[in-house]
Scaffold this active site. Structure first.
Site, PDB file in Angstrom:
ATOM      1  CG  ASP A  73      -7.652   3.041   3.889  1.00  0.00           C
ATOM      2  OD1 ASP A  73      -7.551   3.330   5.202  1.00  0.00           O
ATOM      3  OD2 ASP A  73      -7.256   3.944   3.161  1.00  0.00           O
ATOM      4  CG  ASN A 142      -3.460  11.263  -5.580  1.00  0.00           C
ATOM      5  OD1 ASN A 142      -4.272  11.150  -4.495  1.00  0.00           O
ATOM      6  ND2 ASN A 142      -2.759  10.148  -5.918  1.00  0.00           N
ATOM      7  CG  HIS A 144      -5.611   8.878  -2.154  1.00  0.00           C
ATOM      8  ND1 HIS A 144      -4.312   9.473  -2.342  1.00  0.00           N
ATOM      9  CD2 HIS A 144      -5.637   8.581  -0.833  1.00  0.00           C
ATOM     10  CE1 HIS A 144      -3.748   9.423  -1.255  1.00  0.00           C
ATOM     11  NE2 HIS A 144      -4.759   9.056  -0.230  1.00  0.00           N
ATOM     12  CD  GLU A 149      -3.507   6.059  -5.129  1.00  0.00           C
ATOM     13  OE1 GLU A 149      -3.853   7.335  -5.092  1.00  0.00           O
ATOM     14  OE2 GLU A 149      -2.581   5.788  -4.492  1.00  0.00           O
TER      15      GLU A 149
END
Ligand code: GLP
Length: 249
Positions: A73, A142, A144, A149
């Site tokens: 990414d 979280n 991800h 996400e």
């Protein structure tokens, strides 16, 4: 009966041992195949892994000359000279210190103008290289993975995504202020990641314990993107004791 898709879970004493173990898995893959295609991750977690790989290359134990890499990414808007871009990170942590060909390193271009065509091209390049042999992953607080996400689809592909407040807040530690954290990124999709022949997810520290428990023992649910990896036949979690502390084992 043993579950053939159950992940391998390696629990190391601490973050340094976990980095060493992860580096061993990458080393193994590079020794099996001189032209290995590696999927690479950024963030604080893999820094020790790259340090290990650099040391092994410097001492002649590891050869990157045939290796190709694809990073997961990049922040939209950040170019290679920006100190918080993932391209910059990779140059500093690994590429500048090993004998890899610059043309064999791929990090999504945060300044691509036509992102729709660019992401299709990134996927084409991965296919053209023969697919990813080993994909290294970290995990966000979280759940991800890369910048997929919560809510990301299991068959999602490389695309532009909006970052959640949770991720912006977590990653603001690398920027002067939260306002400077880009709001969007280009990320490989979960579907892209699942096509890798082997996946190694590394997590360290108590703050990751709950999300690791949910990823390994929870239901397969896009609410925790890492749980979508559960069906992968060659999945390894490399944890330290703190990150593994919530597991029922
Ligand atoms: C970023 C990256 C992820 C990484 C995550 C966790 O959001 N896009 O690939 O896994 O941070 O980073 P850290 O290892 O610093 O906890």
């Amino acid at each position: 009966m043993t579950d053939s898709t159950a992940p391998t879970i390696v629990v190391s004493a601490g973050p340094d041992e976990a980095a060493c173990c992860t580096a061993d898995l990458i080393t193994e893959s590079m020794r099996e195949n001189h032209a290995a295609v590696l999927g690479l991750a950024t963030g604080g977690t893999p820094v020790g892994v790259y340090r290990q790989l650099v040391e092994r290359c410097r001492s002649g134990k590891l050869d990157f000359s045939g290796v190709t890499t694809f990073n997961l990414d990049e922040y939209v808007g950040l170019g290679p000279e920006h100190s918080q871009s993932y391209r910059y990170f990779m140059q500093q942590q690994l590429f500048d210190h090993v004998n890899i060909l610059a043309s064999n390193t791929h990090v999504p271009d945060g300044r691509a103008t036509d992102i729709e065509s660019y992401v299709v091209e990134y996927e084409r390049q991965i296919r053209q290289a023969g697919g990813i042999d080993l994909q290294l992953l970290g995990i966000g607080n979280n759940g991800h993975i890369a910048f997929n996400e919560p809510g990301s689809a299991i068959d999602s592909r490389t695309r532009m995504v909006a970052l959640t407040e949770n991720t912006i807040d977590a990653n603001s530690r690398f920027f002067e202020s939260a306002d400077l954290v880009p709001r969007s990124a280009i990320t490989m999709g979960i579907g892209t990641i699942l096509e890798s022949r082997r996946i190694v997810l590394m997590a360290t520290g108590k703050a990751k314990a709950a999300v690791i428990k949910a990823a390994i023992e929870g239901p397969i649910d896009p609410v925790n993107p890492a749980s979508l990896l559960q069906q992968h036949p060659q999945l390894t979690f490399v944890l330290d004791q703190a990150a593994a502390s919530g597991l029922n084992v």
